[in-house]
Design a protein around this motif. Sequence first.
Motif, PDB file in Angstrom:
ATOM      1  N   UNK A   1     -34.327   7.348 -28.821  1.00  0.00           N
ATOM      2  CA  UNK A   1     -33.415   7.317 -29.977  1.00  0.00           C
ATOM      3  C   UNK A   1     -33.152   5.891 -30.438  1.00  0.00           C
ATOM      4  N   UNK A   2     -33.327   4.914 -29.562  1.00  0.00           N
ATOM      5  CA  UNK A   2     -33.155   3.525 -29.947  1.00  0.00           C
ATOM      6  C   UNK A   2     -34.429   2.929 -30.546  1.00  0.00           C
ATOM      7  N   UNK A   3     -35.532   3.648 -30.413  1.00  0.00           N
ATOM      8  CA  UNK A   3     -36.799   3.199 -30.988  1.00  0.00           C
ATOM      9  C   UNK A   3     -36.936   3.665 -32.432  1.00  0.00           C
ATOM     10  N   UNK A   4     -36.345   4.796 -32.755  1.00  0.00           N
ATOM     11  CA  UNK A   4     -36.466   5.370 -34.102  1.00  0.00           C
ATOM     12  C   UNK A   4     -36.067   4.368 -35.186  1.00  0.00           C
TER      13      UNK A   4
ATOM     14  N   UNK B   1     -39.846  12.517 -17.133  1.00  0.00           N
ATOM     15  CA  UNK B   1     -40.805  13.574 -17.417  1.00  0.00           C
ATOM     16  C   UNK B   1     -42.100  13.273 -16.677  1.00  0.00           C
ATOM     17  N   UNK B   2     -42.920  14.301 -16.538  1.00  0.00           N
ATOM     18  CA  UNK B   2     -44.216  14.164 -15.871  1.00  0.00           C
ATOM     19  C   UNK B   2     -45.323  13.998 -16.904  1.00  0.00           C
TER      20      UNK B   2
ATOM     21  N   UNK C   1     -42.420   9.421 -41.116  1.00  0.00           N
ATOM     22  CA  UNK C   1     -42.672  10.791 -40.673  1.00  0.00           C
ATOM     23  C   UNK C   1     -42.769  10.880 -39.155  1.00  0.00           C
ATOM     24  N   UNK C   2     -43.509   9.975 -38.544  1.00  0.00           N
ATOM     25  CA  UNK C   2     -43.668   9.996 -37.085  1.00  0.00           C
ATOM     26  C   UNK C   2     -42.326   9.751 -36.398  1.00  0.00           C
ATOM     27  N   UNK C   3     -41.514   8.870 -36.984  1.00  0.00           N
ATOM     28  CA  UNK C   3     -40.194   8.606 -36.405  1.00  0.00           C
ATOM     29  C   UNK C   3     -39.360   9.881 -36.339  1.00  0.00           C
ATOM     30  N   UNK C   4     -39.419  10.662 -37.399  1.00  0.00           N
ATOM     31  CA  UNK C   4     -38.611  11.889 -37.447  1.00  0.00           C
ATOM     32  C   UNK C   4     -39.278  13.049 -36.711  1.00  0.00           C
ATOM     33  N   UNK C   5     -40.542  13.343 -37.063  1.00  0.00           N
ATOM     34  CA  UNK C   5     -41.194  14.563 -36.572  1.00  0.00           C
ATOM     35  C   UNK C   5     -41.588  14.484 -35.111  1.00  0.00           C
ATOM     36  N   UNK C   6     -42.005  13.309 -34.653  1.00  0.00           N
ATOM     37  CA  UNK C   6     -42.424  13.217 -33.249  1.00  0.00           C
ATOM     38  C   UNK C   6     -41.360  12.570 -32.364  1.00  0.00           C
TER      39      UNK C   6
ATOM     40  N   UNK D   1     -39.862  13.760 -28.772  1.00  0.00           N
ATOM     41  CA  UNK D   1     -39.859  12.805 -27.656  1.00  0.00           C
ATOM     42  C   UNK D   1     -38.444  12.500 -27.179  1.00  0.00           C
ATOM     43  N   UNK D   2     -37.528  12.314 -28.100  1.00  0.00           N
ATOM     44  CA  UNK D   2     -36.155  11.963 -27.726  1.00  0.00           C
ATOM     45  C   UNK D   2     -35.491  12.985 -26.796  1.00  0.00           C
ATOM     46  N   UNK D   3     -35.728  14.303 -26.956  1.00  0.00           N
ATOM     47  CA  UNK D   3     -35.085  15.252 -26.039  1.00  0.00           C
ATOM     48  C   UNK D   3     -35.469  15.088 -24.571  1.00  0.00           C
ATOM     49  N   UNK D   4     -36.633  14.473 -24.282  1.00  0.00           N
ATOM     50  CA  UNK D   4     -37.025  14.277 -22.884  1.00  0.00           C
ATOM     51  C   UNK D   4     -36.915  12.819 -22.455  1.00  0.00           C
TER      52      UNK D   4
END
Length: 221
Positions: A88-91, A15-16, A70-75, A80-83
Amino acid sequence: MSAWWSYRPEDLLMFSSRVYERLFVLHNQALWPAQPLALALGAGLCLVLLRPTAGRLRLVALLLAAAWGFVAWAFLWQRYAPINWGIRYVVPLFALQAGLLLVLGGRRGGLALPSGSGASRGLGLGLAGYAVFLHPLTAVALGRGLAGAEVFALAPDPLAIATLGLAAMVRPARHGWALLVVPALWCLFSAATLSLLDGPAAWPPLLAVAIAVAARLMAPG
């Protein structure tokens, strides 16, 4: 096909900087008006760290645990994971940090802070205060505007820096070191990402880790 040695580190990003900044804009739009509440909770966190009691520190641990979850799920997971597939390994690490805060904060004796006004406590309070009140303003300094501000308890960097502030001064020392690991790893990861995107934004999380480790080394056992 170009040879692998022709690639630069920034070429590995998916991503940019514009896309990364847009993450926070969309995140803030979706969560509004949660930002004033998050800032109020952050101010409460700083007040507790200034005047700690066992009961108040349990509430702080509960608040931070909820924020990490909350940040793990919502952000991280939702945005973040889609880009960035690596997120997904940080969650799970964020979930681990939330559980650690619950366990250490809820056990008999809980967490404690050193009395007096030593260097470790001053540095820890400084990190927490920066995370809550100043870090959101870095978006303005970088030309992103407040729409893309990173707010405590809603975005990972200020949450990690505030947790580093607690970990830097908490007693016993083994609890402080345990609470420091995940937020320090995130800050280093974030600093590496930001250095590839726009350079100057990488310094706050990197300095936060250095300050937290130095404060932890100076803290009484």
